[in-house]
Design an enzyme around this catalytic site. Structure first.
Site, PDB file in Angstrom:
ATOM      1  N   GLY A  28       0.820  -1.201   0.000  1.00 49.31           N
ATOM      2  CA  GLY A  28       0.000   0.000   0.000  1.00 49.31           C
ATOM      3  C   GLY A  28       0.851   1.246   0.000  1.00 49.31           C
ATOM      4  N   GLY A 102      -8.094  -6.043   4.199  1.00 54.75           N
ATOM      5  CA  GLY A 102      -9.198  -6.839   3.673  1.00 54.75           C
ATOM      6  C   GLY A 102     -10.365  -5.964   3.295  1.00 54.75           C
ATOM      7  N   TYR A 257       0.742 -11.858  -7.428  1.00 52.81           N
ATOM      8  CA  TYR A 257       1.151 -10.459  -7.598  1.00 52.81           C
ATOM      9  C   TYR A 257       1.561  -9.750  -6.316  1.00 52.81           C
ATOM     10  CZ  TYR A 257       0.646  -5.439  -8.627  1.00 52.81           C
ATOM     11  OH  TYR A 257       0.852  -4.099  -8.752  1.00 52.81           O
TER      12      TYR A 257
END
Length: 506
Positions: A28, A102, A257
């Site tokens: 992130g 999530g 990924y």
């Protein structure tokens, strides 16, 4: 997708959490935050940006205490907003902060329940704030002035009964310790480690094992689906299965990924799983085109390198690095707007002409989502002089949106939706396109841990393992996630009062 960290140590943990977040930065790049606790008092710094930009010396000095949690975020819906940077905090009961990776599939209903039944206020659009308030309410229902790990596990069990979707959580209870728990399907990863010191044991929670390794902790294991662990301030450790019917179903896209190749998730080496993806895809190419004319295999950096290297070995074709990456440009997949994604691709990659000129090139990528990046990279290869450009994806066509914490676009924005492989090849400009078969992908990952009987493969087959994803839910998701909606939300947020600006010193 986000990254979470929690540490209970014997000295100040601010630097260790910072270091762990930098290791998890790939999960992130939108926002980062750290909250620590000393003597029952909580200290918070969070803002938009990379870890290195959010935390300066003056911020680190204020983050006191031997217990803390951290978070790196990219948005799963909407656009970038500092109001949704984590951790979130509620003062009742006890003082609880929470960071979450999530996405909750019943967030709308939960938000209504939290307001009407739990009498709690939600100030952002983040489902993580909802999750925090559900957990806090379940602890408050116990009606105790002092709590222990048994009470914490009882509250987590109630959370599992109320919440649906994917969640790997780390939460800090002021004056008590840190609790981490994982949804009953184990969709999102979370692990823990231990480090022994002369003063006693220290414990660490993280999204990936690589963060445990980097900080000198000994990796212990993954949390089981539905399991919770409690790390006490006194150095105690407790674990409990809190779900009634856990079913191991980790997200397979972590291996394709998101995760770093040097991580081990649910007992599976990410690196070795990608080697096996490359091996199986190469064998498919040899079956489909035994007389192929590929001159060189070139990966699209960075995630596809491992698979591409194994493909070149299996095909007996030379491997070359044909693109140089500007490491100061973020991942285009997680950038919030299509215009920004298009602009960033050529800033991010530059072709080495001598590796392309006059050759039939096989480009290898981990996946094709919107097709924007693939299309531009193929065009770059042609401009560099490639005679033919073939394209290989280490995963199957992405045809369905993700609802468990990955900001994949709406179905209409996915290049694989309602197109066959030949149509996709035409859309991205490839002379030939080959995808990994889903059975081969699952086998490549599962080989690392045969005890896992199924994975979440919903982005490829549309089968959502939590069983609560309806067409109506997907339609609402589409309305929030498409690029036009994100642009509108960004305008709205520019005018909104930032009630979560916890550090106005800049």
């Amino acid at each position: 997708m986000c990254g979470i960290v929690g540490i209970v140590g014997r000295g100040r943990v601010n630097q260790a959490i910072y270091d762990a977040l930098t290791v998890l930065q790939h999960r992130g790049q939108d926002a980062a935050g750290i909250m620590t606790c000393e003597g029952g008092r909580l200290y918070l710094r969070k803002s938009n940006g990379l870890v290195r930009d959010v935390f300066h010396t003056r911020h680190m000095l204020r983050l006191k205490g031997n217990m803390g949690i951290g978070h790196v975020r990219y948005p799963t819906a909407g656009t970038s907003s500092s109001t949704e940077a984590q951790p979130f905090y509620v003062n009742s009961p006890y003082g609880i902060s929470l960071a979450h990776n999530g996405n909750l599939t019943n967030a709308e209903a939960l938000k209504e329940d939290v307001y009407r039944e739990d009498l709690r206020h939600i100030n952002t659009d983040s489902d993580s704030e909802i999750l925090l308030n559900v957990f806090a309410h379940e602890l408050q229902r116990l009606g105790k002035l002092r709590i222990d790990h048994e009470d914490v596990f009882q509250a987590v069990a109630q959370v599992h009964k109320r919440v649906r979707g994917a969640y790997a959580v780390v939460a800090m209870i002021a004056g008590y310790g840190i609790v981490a728990f994982r949804d009953p399907y184990g969709i999102r990863p979370v692990v823990y480690g231990r480090r022994d010191t002369p003063e006693g044991p220290e414990y660490m929670i993280a999204s990936e094992s690589v963060a445990i390794d980097a900080l000198g902790f000994e990796f212990v294991r993954d949390l089981e689906p539905g399991e919770a662990v409690f790390l006490g301030l006194d150095g105690s450790f407790h674990a409990r299965q809190c779900a009634e019917n856990p079913q191991y179903s980790p997200c397979i896209f972590e291996f394709v990924y998101f995760a770093r190749p040097d991580s081990i998730i649910d007992g599976i080496s990410v690196y070795k799983s990608r080697l096996r993806m490359g091996e199986r895809l190469a064998k498919k190419i040899k079956r489909a085109r035994p007389d192929h004319d590929i001159d060189v295999v070139i990966p699209i950096p960075d995630t596809s390198r491992t698979a591409a290297l194994q493909m070149s070995y299996e095909l007996g074709v030379v491997y070359r690095e044909g693109f140089i990456k500007n490491r100061y440009i973020g991942r285009t997949f997680i950038m919030p707007g299509q215009t920004q994604r298009k602009k960033s691709v050529r800033q991010k990659l530059n072709a080495i002409e001598l590796e392309f000129r006059g050759k039939n090139v096989l480009l290898v990528d981990d996946s094709i989502v919107r097709g924007t990046t693939s299309q531009q990279i193929i065009q770059m290869a042609r401009e560099a002089g490639a005679r033919k450009v073939y394209f290989a994806s280490a995963s199957p066509p992405v045809r369905y949106p993700n609802v468990y914490g990955i900001d994949m676009p709406t179905a209409a924005e996915l290049i694989g939706h309602n197109r066959d492989e030949e149509e996709i090849a035409g859309a991205i400009g490839a002379d030939w396109l080959v995808y990994q078969d889903l059975d081969d992908l699952v086998a490549a990952v599962r080989q690392g841990n045969p005890a896992i009987e199924r994975f979440d493969t919903s982005v490829f087959d549309g089968r959502y393992i939590t069983g609560d994803v309806t067409r109506e839910y997907l339609a609402r998701l589409e309305a929030r996630r498409n690029d036009a909606a994100k642009a509108r939300q960004g305008d709205d947020q520019d005018e909104a009062l930032d009630l979560h600006n916890t550090d106005t010193s800049g």
